[in-house]
Design a protein around this motif. Structure first.
Motif, PDB file in Angstrom:
ATOM      1  N   GLN A   1      46.186  24.223 -48.996  1.00  0.00           N
ATOM      2  CA  GLN A   1      45.877  23.554 -49.616  1.00  0.00           C
ATOM      3  C   GLN A   1      45.099  23.505 -50.953  1.00  0.00           C
ATOM      4  N   GLY A   2      44.376  22.177 -51.858  1.00  0.00           N
ATOM      5  CA  GLY A   2      44.063  22.539 -52.742  1.00  0.00           C
ATOM      6  C   GLY A   2      45.243  22.265 -54.487  1.00  0.00           C
ATOM      7  N   HIS A   3      45.140  22.238 -55.351  1.00  0.00           N
ATOM      8  CA  HIS A   3      45.710  22.718 -56.345  1.00  0.00           C
ATOM      9  C   HIS A   3      46.613  23.634 -56.194  1.00  0.00           C
ATOM     10  N   VAL A   4      48.052  22.849 -57.144  1.00  0.00           N
ATOM     11  CA  VAL A   4      49.149  24.734 -57.635  1.00  0.00           C
ATOM     12  C   VAL A   4      48.783  25.227 -58.824  1.00  0.00           C
ATOM     13  N   PRO A   5      48.873  26.339 -58.736  1.00  0.00           N
ATOM     14  CA  PRO A   5      48.479  26.951 -59.491  1.00  0.00           C
ATOM     15  C   PRO A   5      49.303  26.634 -60.803  1.00  0.00           C
ATOM     16  N   MET A   6      48.120  26.909 -62.039  1.00  0.00           N
ATOM     17  CA  MET A   6      49.145  26.585 -63.800  1.00  0.00           C
ATOM     18  C   MET A   6      50.033  27.541 -63.803  1.00  0.00           C
ATOM     19  N   ASN A   7      49.754  28.525 -63.402  1.00  0.00           N
ATOM     20  CA  ASN A   7      50.048  29.675 -63.689  1.00  0.00           C
ATOM     21  C   ASN A   7      51.718  29.840 -63.102  1.00  0.00           C
ATOM     22  N   LEU A   8      52.212  29.429 -62.519  1.00  0.00           N
ATOM     23  CA  LEU A   8      53.566  29.054 -61.630  1.00  0.00           C
ATOM     24  C   LEU A   8      54.432  29.497 -62.975  1.00  0.00           C
ATOM     25  N   GLY A   9      54.126  28.494 -64.308  1.00  0.00           N
ATOM     26  CA  GLY A   9      55.075  28.766 -65.076  1.00  0.00           C
ATOM     27  C   GLY A   9      55.177  29.210 -65.863  1.00  0.00           C
ATOM     28  N   ASN A  10      54.330  30.626 -65.548  1.00  0.00           N
ATOM     29  CA  ASN A  10      54.438  31.360 -66.099  1.00  0.00           C
ATOM     30  C   ASN A  10      55.625  32.797 -65.805  1.00  0.00           C
ATOM     31  N   LEU A  11      56.887  31.485 -64.699  1.00  0.00           N
ATOM     32  CA  LEU A  11      57.366  32.473 -64.172  1.00  0.00           C
ATOM     33  C   LEU A  11      58.719  32.347 -64.387  1.00  0.00           C
TER      34      LEU A  11
ATOM     35  N   ASP B   1      45.663  16.214 -59.971  1.00  0.00           N
ATOM     36  CA  ASP B   1      46.789  16.771 -59.389  1.00  0.00           C
ATOM     37  C   ASP B   1      48.710  16.883 -59.983  1.00  0.00           C
ATOM     38  N   LEU B   2      48.831  16.156 -60.656  1.00  0.00           N
ATOM     39  CA  LEU B   2      50.516  17.163 -60.941  1.00  0.00           C
ATOM     40  C   LEU B   2      50.239  17.733 -62.296  1.00  0.00           C
ATOM     41  N   ASP B   3      48.917  18.405 -62.691  1.00  0.00           N
ATOM     42  CA  ASP B   3      49.067  18.857 -64.200  1.00  0.00           C
ATOM     43  C   ASP B   3      49.504  20.178 -64.382  1.00  0.00           C
ATOM     44  N   PHE B   4      50.608  20.619 -63.076  1.00  0.00           N
ATOM     45  CA  PHE B   4      50.810  21.878 -63.425  1.00  0.00           C
ATOM     46  C   PHE B   4      51.830  21.301 -63.316  1.00  0.00           C
ATOM     47  N   ILE B   5      53.282  20.479 -63.554  1.00  0.00           N
ATOM     48  CA  ILE B   5      54.389  20.535 -64.076  1.00  0.00           C
ATOM     49  C   ILE B   5      54.711  20.815 -65.331  1.00  0.00           C
TER      50      ILE B   5
ATOM     51  N   SER C   1      47.678  34.864 -58.159  1.00  0.00           N
ATOM     52  CA  SER C   1      48.377  35.659 -58.445  1.00  0.00           C
ATOM     53  C   SER C   1      50.432  35.800 -58.224  1.00  0.00           C
ATOM     54  N   ILE C   2      50.697  34.744 -57.153  1.00  0.00           N
ATOM     55  CA  ILE C   2      52.396  34.828 -57.677  1.00  0.00           C
ATOM     56  C   ILE C   2      52.627  34.430 -59.719  1.00  0.00           C
ATOM     57  N   GLY C   3      51.787  34.289 -59.845  1.00  0.00           N
ATOM     58  CA  GLY C   3      52.257  34.091 -61.153  1.00  0.00           C
ATOM     59  C   GLY C   3      52.123  35.557 -61.645  1.00  0.00           C
ATOM     60  N   ASN C   4      52.043  36.940 -61.032  1.00  0.00           N
ATOM     61  CA  ASN C   4      52.086  38.292 -61.845  1.00  0.00           C
ATOM     62  C   ASN C   4      53.805  38.495 -60.895  1.00  0.00           C
ATOM     63  N   ALA C   5      54.239  38.006 -60.488  1.00  0.00           N
ATOM     64  CA  ALA C   5      55.634  38.616 -59.676  1.00  0.00           C
ATOM     65  C   ALA C   5      57.389  37.838 -60.992  1.00  0.00           C
ATOM     66  N   THR C   6      56.915  38.128 -61.997  1.00  0.00           N
ATOM     67  CA  THR C   6      57.384  37.550 -62.563  1.00  0.00           C
ATOM     68  C   THR C   6      59.385  37.480 -62.280  1.00  0.00           C
ATOM     69  N   ASN C   7      59.643  38.191 -61.855  1.00  0.00           N
ATOM     70  CA  ASN C   7      60.997  38.575 -61.770  1.00  0.00           C
ATOM     71  C   ASN C   7      61.352  37.104 -60.571  1.00  0.00           C
ATOM     72  N   LEU C   8      60.205  36.405 -60.486  1.00  0.00           N
ATOM     73  CA  LEU C   8      60.806  35.602 -59.036  1.00  0.00           C
ATOM     74  C   LEU C   8      61.920  35.104 -59.267  1.00  0.00           C
ATOM     75  N   GLU C   9      62.441  33.944 -58.670  1.00  0.00           N
ATOM     76  CA  GLU C   9      63.467  33.581 -58.570  1.00  0.00           C
ATOM     77  C   GLU C   9      63.413  31.753 -57.816  1.00  0.00           C
ATOM     78  N   VAL C  10      63.007  31.985 -56.648  1.00  0.00           N
ATOM     79  CA  VAL C  10      62.888  31.399 -55.409  1.00  0.00           C
ATOM     80  C   VAL C  10      61.625  30.945 -55.426  1.00  0.00           C
ATOM     81  N   LEU C  11      61.003  30.155 -54.881  1.00  0.00           N
ATOM     82  CA  LEU C  11      59.535  30.235 -54.028  1.00  0.00           C
ATOM     83  C   LEU C  11      59.249  29.010 -53.482  1.00  0.00           C
TER      84      LEU C  11
ATOM     85  N   ASN D   1      58.889  25.467 -69.871  1.00  0.00           N
ATOM     86  CA  ASN D   1      58.811  26.589 -70.685  1.00  0.00           C
ATOM     87  C   ASN D   1      60.525  27.896 -69.392  1.00  0.00           C
ATOM     88  N   CYS D   2      59.933  27.095 -67.886  1.00  0.00           N
ATOM     89  CA  CYS D   2      60.971  27.763 -66.760  1.00  0.00           C
ATOM     90  C   CYS D   2      62.040  26.258 -66.983  1.00  0.00           C
TER      91      CYS D   2
END
Length: 344
Positions: free
Chosen positions: A298-308, A331-335, A280-290, A340-341
């Motif tokens: 643990q686990g995979h990095v969410p793909m939708n971080l690219g929606n920020l 594991d690195l597919d999220f990159i 759900s972090i991908g919903n905080a579309t104003n996010l500049e620094v995470l 679009n960022c």
């Protein structure tokens, strides 16, 4: 003859009435001027305690101008009483005069970025070293309380909860110990709460979640521990959250991005957070620094971080992210989703 006596009596009574009115006006004016003189003398005593004024800003503090026109001084229009004393960044050197306590209409005081030393007297309920006096809670009109980068010690007085008009509370970079008083949750007007770089400890009070107007929460570099109360994540007005270098633990709420949709900066690095990074972090579309680095995610990095779209900085290092040792495919597919960022 009776008419003449009556006329003279009426004239006499009229003159007496005029005398009483003029005397009352003179008395009121004298009281008014006396109160103004109290403020002027207080300011002159403040100037007297400053031994070095390298920028010469206090040269305007002289009898050739009304004290309401002195640099850094603001008065209210009706009573011409000092309401603001704003003198940051002038590199003053000296003591802070207890005569500030005589400015009874004072609402804002800013003496930051100077070279004051020693204690601020109890008369003004403010302090540079030592403990915070409890009578600070009597400054009911106070809106901004910023005493950062000093040598304050002891605990934060719970009595500060009486400062109902407080908008900003900044005690960063001192030596406070103990816990954050739960009573601070009563500061319903608060927008900035900053206690970074102290020695505070214990759990974060659930009552902090009652600060529904809060924009900035800065508690980094302390010794806070335990799980952050869910009520804190429910402060939807928060723009910046600094919690790094503490001992916080537990998991981030799965719907954090919906609970805090206005977030622009989230820095929780160097703690003991665990679990998965919420999608759900991908919903905080104003996010500049995470910054989630140096935790136990643990686990995979969410793909939708690219929606920020506004993301400028992303820190994920020193976690337990990725698949198992035998299955690291993807594991690195999220990159690839960050194309679009453009600000990253």
């Amino acid at each position: 003859m009776d008419l003449q006596v009556g006329s003279k009596l009426q004239i006499l009574l009229f003159l007496i009435a005029i005398f009483i009115i003029l005397n009352a006006q003179d008395s009121a004016a004298a009281t008014y001027n006396l109160k103004n003189e109290t403020d002027r003398l207080a300011l002159l005593n403040i100037k007297l305690q400053i031994s070095d004024d390298p920028t010469g800003v206090l040269k305007s503090w002289n009898n050739s101008h009304h004290h309401c026109h002195w640099e850094g001084v603001t008065c209210n229009v009706r009573h011409q009483r000092v309401t603001n004393l704003i003198l940051p960044g002038h590199n003053f050197f000296g003591l802070i005069s207890p005569h500030i306590g005589n400015l009874s209409f004072l609402k804002s005081l800013n003496l930051g970025e100077n070279r004051f030393y020693g204690k601020i007297p109890q008369e003004i309920a403010n302090i540079l070293s030592g403990e915070i006096p409890v009578n600070l809670s009597q400054c009911s009109e106070l809106s901004y309380l910023k005493i950062f980068h000093n040598k304050l010690v002891g605990k934060i007085p719970p009595e500060l909860n009486s400062l109902k008009k407080l908008v900003s509370l900044n005690f960063s970079q001192n030596n406070f110990t103990n816990e954050i008083p739960s009573s601070l949750g009563n500061l319903s007007s608060l927008r900035i709460l900053s206690f970074s770089n102290n020695n505070l400890e214990g759990n974060l009070p659930n009552e902090i979640g009652s600060l529904k107007k809060l924009w900035r929460l800065s508690l980094s570099r302390n010794q806070f521990s335990g799980v952050i109360p869910l009520s804190v994540y429910n402060i939807s007005t928060l723009l910046t959250v600094f919690l790094y270098e503490n001992l916080f633990e537990g998991e981030l709420p799965t719907d954090i991005g919906f609970m805090m949709p206005n977030l622009q900066l989230l820095s929780i690095n160097a703690n003991q957070f665990q679990g998965k990074i919420p999608v759900s972090i991908g919903n905080a579309t104003n996010l500049e620094v995470l910054d989630l680095s140096r935790n136990k995610f643990q686990g995979h990095v969410p793909m939708n971080l690219g929606n920020l779209p506004n993301l400028r900085r992303l820190y994920l290092q020193r976690n337990l992210l990725g698949g198992s040792n035998t299955n690291t495919n993807g594991d690195l597919d999220f990159i690839t989703f960050f194309t679009n960022c453009s600000n990253l």
